[in-house]
Each structure stands twice: as structure tokens, then as C-alpha cells.
Design a protein around this motif. Structure first.
Motif, mmCIF file in Angstrom:
data_model
loop_
_atom_site.group_PDB
_atom_site.id
_atom_site.type_symbol
_atom_site.label_atom_id
_atom_site.label_comp_id
_atom_site.label_asym_id
_atom_site.label_seq_id
_atom_site.Cartn_x
_atom_site.Cartn_y
_atom_site.Cartn_z
ATOM 1 N N TYR A 1 -29.914 -63.783 -61.973
ATOM 2 C CA TYR A 1 -29.243 -64.026 -60.694
ATOM 3 C C TYR A 1 -30.210 -64.636 -59.673
ATOM 4 O O TYR A 1 -29.899 -65.648 -59.032
ATOM 5 N N ASP B 1 -26.734 -64.054 -48.767
ATOM 6 C CA ASP B 1 -25.892 -63.429 -47.743
ATOM 7 C C ASP B 1 -26.486 -62.076 -47.361
ATOM 8 O O ASP B 1 -26.984 -61.345 -48.217
ATOM 9 N N PRO C 1 -24.063 -57.792 -48.557
ATOM 10 C CA PRO C 1 -22.684 -58.007 -49.037
ATOM 11 C C PRO C 1 -21.803 -56.764 -48.829
ATOM 12 O O PRO C 1 -22.219 -55.645 -49.122
ATOM 13 N N ALA C 2 -20.596 -57.004 -48.332
ATOM 14 C CA ALA C 2 -19.726 -55.913 -47.875
ATOM 15 C C ALA C 2 -19.400 -54.909 -48.969
ATOM 16 O O ALA C 2 -19.301 -53.704 -48.698
ATOM 17 N N HIS C 3 -19.207 -55.372 -50.214
ATOM 18 C CA HIS C 3 -18.774 -54.437 -51.260
ATOM 19 C C HIS C 3 -19.884 -53.448 -51.603
ATOM 20 O O HIS C 3 -19.646 -52.241 -51.715
ATOM 21 N N GLU C 4 -21.116 -53.948 -51.702
ATOM 22 C CA GLU C 4 -22.216 -53.054 -52.047
ATOM 23 C C GLU C 4 -22.577 -52.154 -50.857
ATOM 24 O O GLU C 4 -22.878 -50.967 -51.032
ATOM 25 N N ALA D 1 -20.486 -51.089 -48.572
ATOM 26 C CA ALA D 1 -19.437 -50.065 -48.485
ATOM 27 C C ALA D 1 -19.653 -48.976 -49.536
ATOM 28 O O ALA D 1 -19.416 -47.794 -49.285
ATOM 29 N N LEU D 2 -20.112 -49.383 -50.709
ATOM 30 C CA LEU D 2 -20.364 -48.405 -51.776
ATOM 31 C C LEU D 2 -21.430 -47.388 -51.341
ATOM 32 O O LEU D 2 -21.213 -46.180 -51.439
ATOM 33 N N ASN E 1 -20.556 -44.992 -48.477
ATOM 34 C CA ASN E 1 -19.625 -43.924 -48.831
ATOM 35 C C ASN E 1 -20.147 -43.002 -49.931
ATOM 36 O O ASN E 1 -19.418 -42.139 -50.406
#
Lengths: 364, 364
Positions: free
Chosen positions: A64, A73, A76-79, A81-82, A85
Motif C-alpha cells: 500500500y 488523507d 480516514p473516517a472508518h478507521e 470511528a473504529l 468506539n
């Protein structure tokens, strides 16, 4: 399954991370840590925790990072947020090649890490614990046979942590009360101020501000270092062999250095920034399950009869609330063997001689 | 790396999931899908997407589910937050044992899935795509040698999807315009209503409402099924071999059934709920890269010269907005070979005979 794998999982989940029912747990699994991951999943199931497994592969990271243009970026929002939470973050190291990312440039790596600083901070805000599954590639790095390495690793990991924590508490008390530490050994006569600093009793549990399994060290954040020190334990730093490092300090800063091998790497580290010329950590290894160097800092720095010093960043846990200690982009540990011709003093009183603590003597 | 692995990754990322720069991508990696995952990571890096890899291991799921008391927390916050914030969800199947969860009870599995229905719905709300890396365990399930299976799988996956999509569009047009489908074959004379239903041109891309790679089928949601059908393609359902299934329908419902093998499983499925007695899908396989059955529904149902029917749940994509089709807790595909003695009619016009479509004939 090897019973030691199951015990490792239970120590990690119960002692280290203090997992409880309904905790949201992220389990990062190295490609060769699968067997440990299965045992951890079983333990998490028994405790009624919630499991999400991520895949921590150096080969994926390498592919990668090398393919990306380097303009990453931010967070990143998904990581993000993980980890925001998650209650618990367990990292099971164990790849097939400890050099899997060797051809990723330092710049690319730094850009990636800087873009993810909030993710890192959030992860460090969970009950996080890093451990490793003993793999063939770690055995190779340690110059050991696979089964020999397994025995070594489990000796280090499967300790009586409660009893070691009690033993280390005695050293913590001495350091917390003291103002100055002096280390005298072959090629070493070094003094450091530790007044007002709090030592961490690193007993491999989040309950002790300790996030490594194995652990087994007491560390604090020194300042005003004076004198010279020889750090004789060989290690690999940034892919280079480093051995026989000598540092000379005046007014807290490195003023001279050399090394039998890898002096260039030490020079590079010291040139990083102002904080890299000062010590961020004085650590005293107390895990006697670790009986040899394996070129893996997770183990080496906890070895009994060793002391380590880190150039660079200090840990907040050692500092008074609101005070920030030595700051730097780096934190590089260097280790010295104190099993012979050595003594450690606090405010002029010898607390350890040739690896044996005075409180151990008095118990005998 | 095998060039086919790289091509597979590019088809998945570009054609199937339509990944763009800054997309937040979750990549679920099966334990033996590592090599494909590395290629996908490289492709995602090139596209400037953001990658988080999760670990999709049947052995971890098994250990967790068996150890848990079965009273699962609903939609754990960390996993829900991850999928809520993901744009794309790529699943790379490929374990070491296709029976890895064979000793987890159906009840335990159902309880786990039911507790996670919102996570599933959110995942299905992303641009999700499921594919598999050809592994030794899948080769074994297909009764094929490993390299033979690799060739089979890449023949199915590395199609000219754009051209297949155009070909399938002709069948979709016929079904969208039609009111009734009739399938006639050995042991089969079945009619189904398809008026007002929309066929999906399943061309292995989210741009076509298609979420499998490989795909290559056109499917719709039938109703008012009448007559009988013999489904002669052997498959494993719920761990049981099923072969030679005969279903008899009246007023849309199964009124009689038997099977050469596995009749009990068919009975069990039909007894699940009312919807399980009705058809949720009529699918027509058009992927001629798939030239044999491999006991893997991802491949089998797309095979050229086959038709499949699913008992149970219909897909929303086939239904007018706001209308819900056949509902059921199950969706079980059964397949029939139409390469000989067969014809498919729409409103009385033959559209396929012995596997060859009329629009193919006219092109010759």
C-alpha cells in the motif's frame, strides 16, 4: 493447541487488558499469529466481550505505502470511528519476515504516520496491549531454533505477574522518593535527575500503565544527565547493526558519541531534533524470564540485570500532571548489561549491585 | 507474484467496486487470501483510497462462537461505526478449511447473525463485493488439483466484463418486457410470473447492482410459480450432499418435493417459514468461463447453460420501489443444467434453446 498459547491468551485478556463482558475489542492479528488469535477469540468469547479482528500484515502495509503517491488523507473516517468506539486494542505481532517493510522509504512511512496521528492517539486512549506470537521469523531474528525460541518467549510471557509487580513496586518506591540516580559500570559513570518524576511499575497490565506483554521493567523520565555511558547490548536499529555505543553527556545533552558498529545510525538519531540529544527514559529491566538478547526491543529492554536509556521522547505517565517532558519525534532505546562490575545508586545509596537489588538481598 | 492475482485485484477494485481516491475501504482478508490482499492493497494505494484490513477467519469465528454463552450484544459500537463510515467493503474469501465452522450449532450462528443485523445492513449499504482467492481448500472442495483450480477460477473471474454486460443486457431487456417465463426440460415444466419485476444484469460490478466476483447471471424475482422442476446439479447444502431435487408448485407454493439425495435438507428448508415455500429468485447463468460445477455457489450459479431457482427471500433490486417481494429467513439456490433438451420461453416465445439464446443465434 499448545497449552502455552491458551495461557498466553488468558494472561493477555485478563491480566494485561482487564477485558470485561461487553467490552468492544479490536484484535489486530499478524499473519503468523493466527493460532494465538484463535485462543484469544476463545477467551474473549468466554468473557462475553465483542470481537472485531483486523489484519496486521507488513506485506500489505508495504504494498500500500509503496503504491501510494504519499499524499495521505488525514485520519480516514472508518478507521478513526473504529478506534474511537473501541474499549480495548490488542495487537498480536507475528509476521513471516521481520524485514517485510524494509524497502519502504522513511519519508513515506513518516508521512503515513503523521496523517494518522489522531487514529494513533485514539488507539493509545484505549486499554491497548502489544504482544507477539513466537514465530519462525522472530526465532530467526533471535538466531534461535523455533522450539527453543518458543520456550524463551513463553518463559518471558507466562510470569507470575502479580508477584513481579510487588517486587517492582519496591524499586518504584525508591525511584519515586529519590532525586538523583547514578549508574556506574565498565565505561559508565552517569548521573541523572529524577526529582518530581514518577516511575512506572511496568507489570504488563493496563492497571499499571503498562502496555507490553511481556513487560517487567521500572522506568522513569530523567533530566540533567551528566557523564558517560557505554551501551553494550547489540541490537538492530533502522535495519543497521548497532553495538558498543558510548555517549557523553553535559548539561543533559549528548556532547560526544561513538560506537564499535553503527555509529552513523546513532548520529542520525541524535541529529533528528533537539529532544533527540536528551534522554527520555531510564528503564531498569526486571524480567528474569528473559535470559538473553534476541534483537527484539519488546523483550530485550525488560531483561533482568540490564538498564536501558532512550534518546528522545519521554512518557507522560512519568511526569507531573500538565508538565510535558522531553519532546522528540524519536524514542530509541539502548541497553547496557549491569550483571557485573556495576552499581546503581539513588541519592548516594546503592540500590542495585551487579544486577541484584538491595531489597532482594535483604529478603534472602 | 502471479500476474493473474494482480489482474484479479484490478478487476475487483476498478470494475467491481468502482473505487476512487479517498474512498474509505474495508478489506476483509481470509487467512489464505493473503496474496490477493497484497495485490488489492497495492491497487488501492495506486488509486489513493484509504485501506483498513480486517481478518475473516472461520477458525476465529468458531472459537469465539463456541466459547460465548450465546447472549450476544446487539451491533457492537466499534464494528457498527466501522461499516457506517466505510464507502467500500471488499471481502476476499479463502480459508484453509471450508468446514472450519462445521461444529458451531445453527442456533448459535443464528443468534450471532440476528444480533448483528444492523451491521449487516450497513455493510450491504456500502459498495460491497465478495470474491475468493483460489485456495487449496477450495480446490479440494471442487475435487480439483490446485493449479487446475487456479486456472478454473481465473477463467471465471478474468472475463471481458464490459462485453458480457452488453450480452446480458439483451436478456435483461427480454425479461423486463415479459410477463411470464416458462422453463421446459427433462423432468421440468414450470411457469412463473415476472410482470412488473426488474431483472438485474449481474455483471460483477456495483454499477450493475451486482456484488459478486465472478458474476455473470441475469436474475429476477418470480411469483405465482406453477408446475414441476428437476434441479440436477449436485451441491452441498448445510453440510449435506444434495442431488436430483424435484419440486412441484401450485399457486406459487411448493406442494410436493423429493430428491435422489439430501431430501431431508430440502424439507428442513421448506419448513423454515411461509416464504421458504415460494421462489425468491429465477437466475440464468451466463458466465461461460465457468465450465463445471465446483460445489461453490459463488461459481456454480453463474455457469453458462444453467438456470437456478432460489427458495426464500427475493432481492429488492428486482422489485418496484416500495414493494417488498417474497420474504424469508432463507435464500437457498438450486441449479439445473439446460444445455440439452431444454428451452426457456418468455410469453410463449423461445428465448433460449439448449443453452443458446436466440440473440446469440441471430448474431452468428
Amino acid at each position: 493447541m499448545d497449552e502455552r498459547v491458551r495461557e498466553h491468551a488468558e494472561v493477555l485478556v485478563d491480566w494485561s487488558a482487564r477485558v470485561e463482558a461487553s467490552d468492544d475489542v479490536v484484535l489486530s492479528v499478524g499473519p503468523d499469529a493466527h493460532e494465538l488469535a484463535v485462543a484469544v477469540a476463545e477467551t474473549l468469547g468466554e468473557r462475553g466481550a465483542n470481537l472485531l479482528a483486523t489484519y496486521g500484515s507488513g506485506e500489505i502495509t508495504r504494498a500500500y505505502l509503496r503504491a501510494h503517491d504519499g499524499d495521505f488523507d488525514a485520519n480516514p473516517a472508518h478507521e478513526l470511528a473504529l478506534v474511537e468506539n473501541a474499549d480495548v486494542y490488542l495487537s498480536l505481532g507475528g509476521g513471516r519476515n521481520t524485514s517485510a517493510t524494509a524497502d519502504v522509504t522513511g519519508d513515506r512511512r513518516r508521512a503515513y504516520n503523521e496523517a494518522r496521528s489522531e487514529i494513533r492517539d485514539r488507539r493509545l486512549g484505549t486499554r491497548w496491549v502489544s504482544t507477539v506470537h513466537p514465530t519462525r521469523s522472530l526465532a530467526q531474528q533471535a538466531n534461535m531454533a523455533y522450539e527453543e525460541y518458543q520456550e524463551f518467549a513463553y518463559d518471558a510471557i507466562l510470569r507470575d505477574w502479580e508477584s513481579l509487580a510487588e517486587e517492582m513496586a519496591q524499586l518504584k518506591a525508591l525511584l519515586d522518593e529519590g532525586s538523583e540516580v547514578r549508574l556506574v559500570s565498565r565505561g559508565t559513570d552517569l548521573t541523572m535527575r529524577i526529582e518530581g518524576r514518577t516511575a512506572v511499575n511496568s507489570a504488563a497490565s493496563v492497571a499499571y500503565d503498562s502496555h507490553n506483554l511481556p513487560s517487567g521493567e521500572v522506568f522513569t523520565a530523567p533530566s540533567a544527565t551528566e557523564g558517560e555511558v557505554t551501551l553494550d547490548v547489540p541490537m538492530t536499529i533502522r535495519g543497521e547493526s548497532v553495538r558498543g555505543v558510548r555517549l557523553e553527556f553535559a548539561e543533559g545533552e549528548v556532547v560526544d558519541y561513538d560506537a564499535e558498529q553503527g555509529g552513523d545510525v546513532i548520529g542520525e538519531i541524535i541529529e533528528t531534533d533537539d529532544g533527540a540529544r536528551r534522554l527520555g527514559e531510564l528503564g531498569i529491566g526486571m524480567n528474569r524470564g528473559i535470559d538473553r538478547y534476541t534483537d527484539n526491543i519488546l523483550f530485550d529492554e525488560k531483561m533482568g540485570d540490564t538498564v536501558h536509556l532512550a534518546l528522545g521522547r519521554a512518557y507522560d505517565a512519568c511526569l507531573p500532571d500538565g508538565e510535558s517532558g522531553n519532546d522528540s519525534a524519536v524514542h530509541v532505546d539502548l541497553i547496557t548489561d549491569v550483571s557485573e562490575d556495576s552499581r546503581l545508586e539513588v541519592d548516594g545509596d546503592v540500590i542495585q549491585r551487579n544486577g541484584t537489588f538491595t531489597f532482594e538481598d535483604s529478603e534472602v
